[in-house]
Design an enzyme around this catalytic site. Structure first.
Site, short mmCIF file in Angstrom:
data_model
loop_
_atom_site.label_atom_id
_atom_site.label_comp_id
_atom_site.label_asym_id
_atom_site.label_seq_id
_atom_site.Cartn_x
_atom_site.Cartn_y
_atom_site.Cartn_z
N HIS A 71 -39.16 18.49 -7.41
CA HIS A 71 -39.47 16.89 -7.24
C HIS A 71 -39.97 16.11 -8.13
O HIS A 71 -39.68 14.98 -8.23
CB HIS A 71 -40.24 16.91 -5.66
CG HIS A 71 -39.89 17.93 -4.63
ND1 HIS A 71 -38.45 17.70 -4.11
CD2 HIS A 71 -40.34 19.32 -4.21
CE1 HIS A 71 -38.48 18.66 -3.23
NE2 HIS A 71 -39.29 19.55 -3.12
N HIS A 110 -42.36 15.78 -1.15
CA HIS A 110 -41.41 15.44 -2.16
C HIS A 110 -41.27 14.46 -2.83
O HIS A 110 -40.62 14.25 -3.91
CB HIS A 110 -40.08 15.75 -1.16
CG HIS A 110 -39.63 16.92 -0.53
ND1 HIS A 110 -38.41 17.21 -0.23
CD2 HIS A 110 -40.43 18.10 -0.59
CE1 HIS A 110 -38.39 18.49 0.06
NE2 HIS A 110 -39.64 19.12 0.07
N CYS A 113 -46.65 -4.56 7.81
CA CYS A 113 -46.21 -5.49 8.39
C CYS A 113 -45.53 -5.36 9.69
O CYS A 113 -45.86 -4.40 10.19
CB CYS A 113 -45.29 -6.21 7.13
SG CYS A 113 -43.60 -5.53 6.68
N GLY A 114 -44.59 -6.31 9.94
CA GLY A 114 -44.05 -6.05 11.35
C GLY A 114 -43.40 -4.89 11.49
O GLY A 114 -43.56 -3.94 12.59
N THR A 115 -42.21 -4.76 10.58
CA THR A 115 -41.47 -3.63 10.84
C THR A 115 -42.18 -2.66 9.67
O THR A 115 -41.28 -1.56 9.68
CB THR A 115 -39.99 -3.84 10.55
OG1 THR A 115 -39.96 -4.57 9.06
CG2 THR A 115 -39.66 -4.71 11.54
N GLY A 116 -42.60 -2.91 8.56
CA GLY A 116 -42.78 -2.09 7.23
C GLY A 116 -41.55 -2.24 6.42
O GLY A 116 -41.75 -2.02 5.13
N ASP A 171 -49.72 -8.39 6.69
CA ASP A 171 -49.52 -9.51 7.01
C ASP A 171 -50.06 -9.94 8.44
O ASP A 171 -50.77 -8.99 9.12
CB ASP A 171 -47.86 -10.08 6.84
CG ASP A 171 -47.13 -9.55 7.92
OD1 ASP A 171 -47.52 -8.81 8.88
OD2 ASP A 171 -45.84 -9.87 7.81
N HIS A 172 -49.51 -11.12 8.89
CA HIS A 172 -50.08 -11.45 10.31
C HIS A 172 -49.69 -10.59 11.22
O HIS A 172 -50.34 -10.14 12.24
CB HIS A 172 -49.86 -13.04 10.65
CG HIS A 172 -48.03 -13.43 10.51
ND1 HIS A 172 -47.67 -13.29 9.24
CD2 HIS A 172 -47.41 -13.20 11.52
CE1 HIS A 172 -46.28 -13.35 9.59
NE2 HIS A 172 -46.29 -13.37 10.88
N GLY A 226 -39.93 -5.38 4.87
CA GLY A 226 -40.19 -6.19 3.94
C GLY A 226 -41.48 -5.77 2.97
O GLY A 226 -41.22 -5.85 1.69
N MET A 227 -42.33 -5.28 3.31
CA MET A 227 -43.41 -4.77 2.37
C MET A 227 -43.03 -3.56 1.69
O MET A 227 -43.39 -3.53 0.41
CB MET A 227 -44.81 -4.13 3.28
CG MET A 227 -45.68 -5.21 3.80
SD MET A 227 -46.39 -6.06 2.70
CE MET A 227 -47.71 -6.97 3.69
C1 RB5 Z 1 -42.95 -11.42 10.22
O1 RB5 Z 1 -42.53 -12.00 11.37
C2 RB5 Z 1 -42.09 -10.29 9.75
O2 RB5 Z 1 -40.93 -10.69 9.03
C3 RB5 Z 1 -42.68 -9.54 8.66
O3 RB5 Z 1 -43.90 -8.85 9.31
C4 RB5 Z 1 -42.02 -8.02 8.52
O4 RB5 Z 1 -41.64 -7.29 9.62
C5 RB5 Z 1 -40.90 -8.38 7.32
O5 RB5 Z 1 -40.37 -7.23 7.02
#
Ligand code: RB5
Length: 158
Positions: A138, A103, A70-73, A13-14, A75-76
């Site tokens: 595994h 594993h 993504c920002g944290t990983g 994402d962005h 959501g993806m």
């Molecule tokens: C976008 O602001 C952020 O929410 C997204 O990149 C991600 O971290 C979601 O899990």
């Protein structure tokens, strides 16, 4: 070690657009073909749209490895793991990346562009691409949830 795959599908994402662009060049330098599902600018987008493109392609067998950023990983990885046969692993450290292959036979690597830097992300990608699955016990464990319907079926819960 040699990479285990000759192609990979990638999306972000962005929040991790810049990291995606960096990793694309890095991966292509390893002679691995990269399919980029986007986005193609840093304008704000919704991460599930890109998770679904990458996870769909891995779920269908069109690609055997994918990368989502993504920002944290978080959501993806949540969105990607909705797909059958997808084993998306959030790995913002090297140990998790190694173990996700050994594993868990992870087929999608997820990282957070706001959590790790470019140098660590490149190390994680290289390690994840080169580390084989150990199989054996595994595989038995993966069989218990991979490619099945609802995991609650047969447990007397539903
Ligand atoms: C976008 O602001 C952020 O929410 C997204 O990149 C991600 O971290 C979601 O899990």
């Amino acid at each position: 070690m040699e990479p285990e795959t000759s192609s990979v599908i990638i999306g972000s994402d962005h929040a991790a657009f810049a990291l995606k662009e960096t990793l694309k060049i890095f991966i292509e330098q390893k002679n691995i073909a990269v399919t980029d599902v986007g986005p193609h600018s840093a304008d704000a987008v919704d991460y599930p749209d890109y998770a679904f493109l990458v996870a769909g392609a891995v779920s269908s067998g069109k690609y055997n490895r994918g990368i989502l950023l993504c920002g944290t990983g978080l959501g993806m990885s949540m969105a990607a793991n909705k797909f059958p046969r997808v084993r998306a692993a959030l790995c913002n450290d090297l140990f998790s990346a190694i173990m996700s292959r050994r594993h868990n036979d992870a087929n999608i690597l997820v990282m957070g562009g706001r959590v790790i830097g470019d140098v660590l992300a490149k190390e994680i990608v290289s390690t994840w691409m080169e580390t084989p699955f150990e199989g054996g016990r595994h595989q038995r464990r993966l069989d218990k949830f991979d490619d099945m319907g609802c995991p609650l079926n047969g447990l007397g819960i539903l």
